[in-house]
Design a protein around this motif. Structure first.
Motif, PDB file in Angstrom:
ATOM      1  N   UNK A 147       0.837  -1.209   0.000  1.00  0.00           N
ATOM      2  CA  UNK A 147       0.000   0.000   0.000  1.00  0.00           C
ATOM      3  C   UNK A 147       0.875   1.263   0.000  1.00  0.00           C
ATOM      4  N   UNK A 148       1.750   1.339  -0.977  1.00  0.00           N
ATOM      5  CA  UNK A 148       2.708   2.433  -1.096  1.00  0.00           C
ATOM      6  C   UNK A 148       2.075   3.605  -1.842  1.00  0.00           C
ATOM      7  N   UNK A 149       2.249   4.812  -1.310  1.00  0.00           N
ATOM      8  CA  UNK A 149       1.793   6.021  -1.995  1.00  0.00           C
ATOM      9  C   UNK A 149       2.773   6.333  -3.120  1.00  0.00           C
ATOM     10  N   UNK A 150       2.256   6.487  -4.331  1.00  0.00           N
ATOM     11  CA  UNK A 150       3.087   6.804  -5.487  1.00  0.00           C
ATOM     12  C   UNK A 150       3.319   8.313  -5.518  1.00  0.00           C
ATOM     13  N   UNK A 151       4.568   8.707  -5.791  1.00  0.00           N
ATOM     14  CA  UNK A 151       4.946  10.121  -5.729  1.00  0.00           C
ATOM     15  C   UNK A 151       4.505  10.929  -6.950  1.00  0.00           C
ATOM     16  N   UNK A 152       4.135  10.252  -8.036  1.00  0.00           N
ATOM     17  CA  UNK A 152       3.708  10.946  -9.240  1.00  0.00           C
ATOM     18  C   UNK A 152       4.030  10.111 -10.458  1.00  0.00           C
ATOM     19  N   UNK A 153       3.776  10.670 -11.646  1.00  0.00           N
ATOM     20  CA  UNK A 153       3.998   9.899 -12.862  1.00  0.00           C
ATOM     21  C   UNK A 153       5.473   9.563 -13.021  1.00  0.00           C
ATOM     22  N   UNK A 154       5.727   8.412 -13.616  1.00  0.00           N
ATOM     23  CA  UNK A 154       7.082   7.903 -13.755  1.00  0.00           C
ATOM     24  C   UNK A 154       7.892   8.750 -14.722  1.00  0.00           C
ATOM     25  N   UNK A 155       9.054   9.144 -14.255  1.00  0.00           N
ATOM     26  CA  UNK A 155      10.020   9.861 -15.078  1.00  0.00           C
ATOM     27  C   UNK A 155      11.355   9.140 -14.958  1.00  0.00           C
ATOM     28  N   UNK A 156      12.136   9.139 -16.022  1.00  0.00           N
ATOM     29  CA  UNK A 156      13.457   8.530 -15.956  1.00  0.00           C
ATOM     30  C   UNK A 156      14.404   9.391 -15.124  1.00  0.00           C
ATOM     31  N   UNK A 157      14.272  10.698 -15.251  1.00  0.00           N
ATOM     32  CA  UNK A 157      15.050  11.624 -14.431  1.00  0.00           C
ATOM     33  C   UNK A 157      14.122  12.731 -13.942  1.00  0.00           C
ATOM     34  N   UNK A 158      14.488  13.332 -12.844  1.00  0.00           N
ATOM     35  CA  UNK A 158      13.696  14.430 -12.308  1.00  0.00           C
ATOM     36  C   UNK A 158      12.734  13.976 -11.226  1.00  0.00           C
ATOM     37  N   UNK A 159      12.047  14.920 -10.653  1.00  0.00           N
ATOM     38  CA  UNK A 159      11.123  14.676  -9.551  1.00  0.00           C
ATOM     39  C   UNK A 159       9.759  14.303 -10.115  1.00  0.00           C
ATOM     40  N   UNK A 160       9.211  13.201  -9.633  1.00  0.00           N
ATOM     41  CA  UNK A 160       7.900  12.758 -10.088  1.00  0.00           C
ATOM     42  C   UNK A 160       6.839  13.764  -9.635  1.00  0.00           C
ATOM     43  N   UNK A 161       5.823  13.937 -10.443  1.00  0.00           N
ATOM     44  CA  UNK A 161       4.753  14.875 -10.125  1.00  0.00           C
ATOM     45  C   UNK A 161       3.450  14.361 -10.733  1.00  0.00           C
ATOM     46  N   UNK A 162       2.344  14.916 -10.269  1.00  0.00           N
ATOM     47  CA  UNK A 162       1.025  14.546 -10.777  1.00  0.00           C
ATOM     48  C   UNK A 162       0.487  15.599 -11.734  1.00  0.00           C
ATOM     49  N   UNK A 163      -0.243  15.129 -12.741  1.00  0.00           N
ATOM     50  CA  UNK A 163      -1.068  15.974 -13.589  1.00  0.00           C
ATOM     51  C   UNK A 163      -2.467  15.379 -13.527  1.00  0.00           C
ATOM     52  N   UNK A 164      -3.451  16.228 -13.349  1.00  0.00           N
ATOM     53  CA  UNK A 164      -4.825  15.758 -13.221  1.00  0.00           C
ATOM     54  C   UNK A 164      -5.221  14.901 -14.428  1.00  0.00           C
ATOM     55  N   UNK A 165      -5.824  13.761 -14.145  1.00  0.00           N
ATOM     56  CA  UNK A 165      -6.304  12.863 -15.203  1.00  0.00           C
ATOM     57  C   UNK A 165      -7.408  11.985 -14.647  1.00  0.00           C
ATOM     58  N   UNK A 166      -8.137  11.361 -15.543  1.00  0.00           N
ATOM     59  CA  UNK A 166      -9.155  10.387 -15.186  1.00  0.00           C
ATOM     60  C   UNK A 166      -8.675   9.004 -15.564  1.00  0.00           C
ATOM     61  N   UNK A 167      -9.601   8.071 -15.793  1.00  0.00           N
ATOM     62  CA  UNK A 167      -9.213   6.722 -16.209  1.00  0.00           C
ATOM     63  C   UNK A 167      -8.364   6.762 -17.489  1.00  0.00           C
ATOM     64  N   UNK A 168      -7.353   5.906 -17.526  1.00  0.00           N
ATOM     65  CA  UNK A 168      -6.444   5.820 -18.670  1.00  0.00           C
ATOM     66  C   UNK A 168      -6.107   4.354 -18.924  1.00  0.00           C
ATOM     67  N   UNK A 169      -5.592   4.026 -20.111  1.00  0.00           N
ATOM     68  CA  UNK A 169      -5.268   2.632 -20.424  1.00  0.00           C
ATOM     69  C   UNK A 169      -4.132   2.064 -19.582  1.00  0.00           C
TER      70      UNK A 169
END
Length: 190
Positions: A147-169
């Motif tokens: 039950x780990x909180x994800x820090x944001x969208x996966x990036x190869x480098x840099x700080x992970x962050x969120x962008x608002x989105x709904x359901x995705x594939x």
């Protein structure tokens, strides 16, 4: 269903070029990743994967692929059997985010399983994060993410962050290795 890629689309557009044989699909290197036609939010996912045998390469250049929940958050697929790499880049890691609790990889050529329980992020009207995404992962019957909180969208480098989105594939990565997948099923969760 192990016989075709009818429920998948190439990330490059059009029909996926991955190989389907013997009840599984295998990455066709450099043909691009694939993603489901259907979009998902919170879900339970079962997926089995296999890295090539004999093993070739080392570190991140050995049996590398990835499973992207909501096309954003990567659960790493890698041949991590006797293959040192950075801790948050090994199999079972939420890539470049959280390392697995333990390395339980089987040898190259053997099927591995992931059972994933995923809670999608919730966003406020202004796009800020009301609640992050959470992931629990069982690999080969062993808890590797609890039950780990994800820090944001996966990036190869840099700080992970969120962008608002709904359901995705659900997306699978072409990282130029002959990684195979089978017995994939997913069900939405409330």
């Amino acid at each position: 269903d192990g016989t075709n890629l009818d429920q998948w689309v190439s990330d490059n557009g059009g029909a996926p070029q991955w190989t389907v044989a013997d009840g599984c699909m295998t990455v066709k290197p450099r043909s691009g990743g694939i993603h489901t036609k259907q979009s998902f939010g919170s879900c339970q996912l079962h997926i089995e994967w296999r890295t090539p045998s004999p093993a070739k390469g080392k570190g991140q250049d050995r049996g590398n692929s990835g499973i992207f929940l909501q096309s954003q958050y990567e659960l790493q697929v890698l041949d991590s059997y006797n293959n040192p790499t950075y801790v948050n880049g090994q199999a079972g890691a939420i890539y470049k985010d959280t390392p697995p609790l333990v390395n339980v990889c089987r040898p190259p050529g053997e099927w591995q399983t992931y059972d994933v329980f995923y809670t999608a992020p919730v966003f406020n009207e202004d796009g800020s994060v009301k609640s992050p995404a959470y992931e629990t992962v069982v690999q080969n019957g062993v808890l590797v993410q609890n039950h780990v909180a994800i820090k944001g969208k996966t990036l190869n480098t840099g700080i992970h962050y969120y962008e608002k989105h709904g359901p995705l594939p659900l997306a699978l990565q072409d990282h130029h290795h002959l990684v195979s997948f089978r017995n994939i099923w997913i069900r939405p969760l409330p």
